[in-house]
Design a protein around this motif. Structure first.
Motif, mmCIF file in Angstrom:
data_model
loop_
_atom_site.group_PDB
_atom_site.id
_atom_site.type_symbol
_atom_site.label_atom_id
_atom_site.label_comp_id
_atom_site.label_asym_id
_atom_site.label_seq_id
_atom_site.Cartn_x
_atom_site.Cartn_y
_atom_site.Cartn_z
ATOM 1 N N GLY A 73 0.718 -1.229 0.095
ATOM 2 C CA GLY A 73 -0.065 -0.332 -0.018
ATOM 3 C C GLY A 73 0.741 1.431 0.023
ATOM 4 N N LEU A 74 0.626 2.257 -0.803
ATOM 5 C CA LEU A 74 1.098 3.530 -0.908
ATOM 6 C C LEU A 74 0.089 4.687 -0.639
ATOM 7 N N ARG A 75 0.101 5.617 0.160
ATOM 8 C CA ARG A 75 -0.897 6.483 0.569
ATOM 9 C C ARG A 75 -0.352 7.828 0.523
ATOM 10 N N ALA A 76 -1.650 8.442 -0.217
ATOM 11 C CA ALA A 76 -1.351 10.270 -0.310
ATOM 12 C C ALA A 76 -2.451 10.762 0.128
ATOM 13 N N ASP A 77 -2.352 11.732 1.192
ATOM 14 C CA ASP A 77 -3.524 12.525 1.713
ATOM 15 C C ASP A 77 -3.704 13.528 0.556
ATOM 16 N N MET A 78 -5.004 14.124 0.511
ATOM 17 C CA MET A 78 -5.376 14.949 -0.578
ATOM 18 C C MET A 78 -6.168 16.339 -0.096
ATOM 19 N N MET A 99 -6.727 26.472 0.956
ATOM 20 C CA MET A 99 -5.620 26.546 0.345
ATOM 21 C C MET A 99 -4.691 25.212 0.641
ATOM 22 N N HIS A 100 -3.917 24.590 -0.403
ATOM 23 C CA HIS A 100 -3.225 23.503 0.074
ATOM 24 C C HIS A 100 -1.770 24.177 0.585
ATOM 25 N N ALA A 101 -2.060 24.256 1.893
ATOM 26 C CA ALA A 101 -0.776 24.837 2.781
ATOM 27 C C ALA A 101 -0.001 23.662 3.318
ATOM 28 N N CYS A 102 -0.365 22.241 3.167
ATOM 29 C CA CYS A 102 0.605 21.632 3.736
ATOM 30 C C CYS A 102 0.972 20.650 2.689
ATOM 31 N N GLY A 103 0.843 20.759 1.353
ATOM 32 C CA GLY A 103 1.581 20.125 0.230
ATOM 33 C C GLY A 103 0.673 18.802 -0.139
ATOM 34 N N HIS A 104 -0.619 18.689 0.253
ATOM 35 C CA HIS A 104 -1.141 17.314 0.067
ATOM 36 C C HIS A 104 -1.267 17.339 -1.552
ATOM 37 N N ASP A 105 -1.522 18.423 -2.080
ATOM 38 C CA ASP A 105 -1.491 18.541 -3.570
ATOM 39 C C ASP A 105 -0.419 17.613 -4.151
ATOM 40 N N GLY A 106 0.957 18.030 -3.498
ATOM 41 C CA GLY A 106 2.139 17.276 -4.149
ATOM 42 C C GLY A 106 2.127 16.063 -3.633
ATOM 43 N N HIS A 107 1.605 15.602 -2.585
ATOM 44 C CA HIS A 107 1.801 13.958 -2.195
ATOM 45 C C HIS A 107 0.922 13.308 -3.136
ATOM 46 N N VAL A 108 -0.378 14.000 -3.626
ATOM 47 C CA VAL A 108 -1.222 13.113 -4.613
ATOM 48 C C VAL A 108 -0.325 13.150 -5.965
ATOM 49 N N THR A 109 0.422 14.224 -6.367
ATOM 50 C CA THR A 109 1.253 14.271 -7.486
ATOM 51 C C THR A 109 2.094 12.959 -7.450
ATOM 52 N N MET A 110 2.739 12.923 -6.355
ATOM 53 C CA MET A 110 3.981 12.105 -6.230
ATOM 54 C C MET A 110 3.542 10.571 -6.605
ATOM 55 N N LEU A 111 2.218 10.451 -6.089
ATOM 56 C CA LEU A 111 1.692 9.078 -5.938
ATOM 57 C C LEU A 111 1.068 8.751 -7.322
ATOM 58 N N LEU A 112 0.505 9.854 -8.013
ATOM 59 C CA LEU A 112 0.152 9.498 -9.385
ATOM 60 C C LEU A 112 1.240 9.369 -10.381
ATOM 61 N N GLY A 113 2.305 10.294 -10.125
ATOM 62 C CA GLY A 113 3.605 9.860 -11.057
ATOM 63 C C GLY A 113 4.099 8.498 -10.847
ATOM 64 N N HIS A 163 5.874 12.468 3.682
ATOM 65 C CA HIS A 163 5.437 14.021 3.963
ATOM 66 C C HIS A 163 6.369 14.921 3.521
ATOM 67 N N ASN A 164 6.253 15.773 2.756
ATOM 68 C CA ASN A 164 7.069 16.973 2.292
ATOM 69 C C ASN A 164 7.334 17.720 3.499
ATOM 70 N N ALA A 165 8.750 18.372 3.670
ATOM 71 C CA ALA A 165 9.222 19.061 4.567
ATOM 72 C C ALA A 165 10.223 20.250 4.032
ATOM 73 N N PRO A 166 9.436 21.282 3.921
ATOM 74 C CA PRO A 166 10.173 22.663 3.719
ATOM 75 C C PRO A 166 11.157 23.097 4.603
ATOM 76 N N ASN A 167 12.177 23.612 4.307
ATOM 77 C CA ASN A 167 13.469 23.901 4.875
ATOM 78 C C ASN A 167 14.071 22.873 5.408
ATOM 79 N N VAL A 168 13.835 21.491 5.094
ATOM 80 C CA VAL A 168 14.826 20.498 4.966
ATOM 81 C C VAL A 168 15.536 20.524 3.656
ATOM 82 N N PRO A 169 16.980 20.252 3.616
ATOM 83 C CA PRO A 169 17.779 20.383 2.190
ATOM 84 C C PRO A 169 17.029 19.478 1.227
#
Length: 387
Positions: A73-78, A99-113, A163-169
């Motif tokens: 199983g691979l999970r993305a919140d949306m 707004m998507h202020a937590c990057g769940h739009d990015g999580h969905v995109t990664m799983l779709l990719g 989960h994406n992590a802003p301000n982490v390299p």
């Protein structure tokens, strides 16, 4: 092994997916348009099964590999957040106050990719269950999906999330075996006394005095009841009472967020909270009602799966960009319910400098999406390799 070349070729398409999702945020379980958009993409990608309507607007999609084998199983919140966006981006939210202020739009995109790659190549055995989950921010959608039987229905044996992590390299992965994120409980305390004139306090039962005493006393729970090496947080975050400077009010309330990593610590925090509030209520002569919201449990990675995920991340971004023994944090995540139901692991992926999560200026870094998609894809190929 760097980002998969085939996934790198999807970068512009993935950016389009992500920015569409960003411009059209939806909250909690009400992700109807988001789900419809995901289903359209899944059909274009050519997955084998699409099961919508799980946890109201969640989706599970199945991709079959080559030959019999287990299901991963691979999970993305949306879901998005109730925040007014201030990024000024051309693809900024078109819905006021959301707004998507937590990057769940990015999580969905990664799983779709990852889904697009896996459906094309199918270099794995068994099946992949792609789980698109609503209501991570509010509503425990992960718990609802588990309670609706997704793990048994689709025979999921292990489960992973990012989960994406802003301000982490940029491109760095962080995780750890055991507890990665804290449990979160919320307490609301409502006090009732006897109101009156501020000039005659002896004729009243002042709920504000009781409230101040309670707040001061509950701050002693962690330093005096919790072992110093068992991390915990108890923060009073809301106080409300009064209408005028010369009136002693009838009522007062306060709220607190309570976080830790161990179930036994969690239970002790609740016990002491009740004892202190009820004891102070009796001492001050007020009535107290406590609404204690038992929230998300701690996100606890399974050691073997965390080590495996660390290895896979190192294949994608290099060993020096992966920390498999990172510090844990006091944030919470309802992926915890999935990790209670099945073995698996959760990871953070750095997206570089930018506004922090839940900030009105936050925006997911589109350059990170192929990295997350490559991680998911290699995870499947490594976990369920062809003979």
């Amino acid at each position: 092994m760097p980002v998969l070349n085939r996934i790198a070729a999807y970068a512009e398409e993935m950016k389009g997916w992500r920015r569409h999702l960003h411009a059209n945020p939806e909250l909690s379980f009400d992700c109807h348009n988001t789900a419809a958009y995901i289903v359209e993409r899944l059909r274009e990608i050519g997955v084998d099964e699409i099961h919508p309507g799980i946890a109201k607007t969640g989706i599970v999609a199945i991709i079959n590999g080559q030959g019999d084998g287990p299901t991963i199983g691979l999970r993305a919140d949306m879901d998005a957040l109730p925040i007014q966006e201030i990024t000024g981006a051309e693809y900024a939210s078109t819905i006021p106050g959301k707004m998507h202020a937590c990057g769940h739009d990015g999580h969905v995109t990664m799983l779709l990719g990852a889904a697009k790659y896996l459906a094309e190549t199918r270099r794995f055995k068994g099946r992949v269950a792609l789980m698109f989950q609503p209501a991570e921010e509010d509503g425990a959608g992960g718990m609802v999906m588990v309670n609706e039987g997704v793990m048994d229905r689709f025979a999921v044996e292990q489960v992973y999330g990012i989960h994406n992590a802003p301000n982490v390299p940029f491109g760095h992965f962080l995780t750890t075996p055991g507890a990665l994120m804290a449990s979160v409980d919320t307490a609301y305390v409502y006090l009732t006394g006897k109101g009156g004139h501020g000039a005659t306090p002896h004729e009243t039962i002042d709920p504000i005095v009781a409230l101040v005493g309670m707040i001061s006393a509950i701050q002693t729970i962690i330093p005096r009841n919790i072992y110093a090496l068992d991390e915990a947080v108890l923060s009073v975050t809301m106080v409300n009472s009064g209408t005028a400077s010369n009136i002693i009010p009838e009522e007062a309330m306060f709220a607190a967020t309570i976080r830790c990593f161990k179930p036994e610590v969690r239970a002790l925090l609740k016990k002491r909270f009740y004892e202190i509030v009820e004891g102070h209520a009796a001492a001050y002569g007020v009535q107290a009602r406590i609404d204690y919201d038992w929230g998300y449990p701690a996100t606890i990675n399974h050691a073997e799966q965390a080590a495996f995920a660390t290895e896979v991340a190192a294949e994608v971004v290099g060993e020096t960009s992966v920390n498999g023994n990172s510090v844990r944090e006091m944030g919470s995540e309802d992926f915890s319910y999935m990790l209670e139901a099945r073995k698996g692991a959760y990871l953070f992926m750095g997206t570089g400098p930018g506004a922090g999560l839940h900030h009105a200026a936050y925006d997911f870094n589109d350059e990170a999406a192929p990295i997350g998609a490559s991680f998911f894809a290699r995870l499947v190929e490594r976990a369920q390799p062809l003979a």
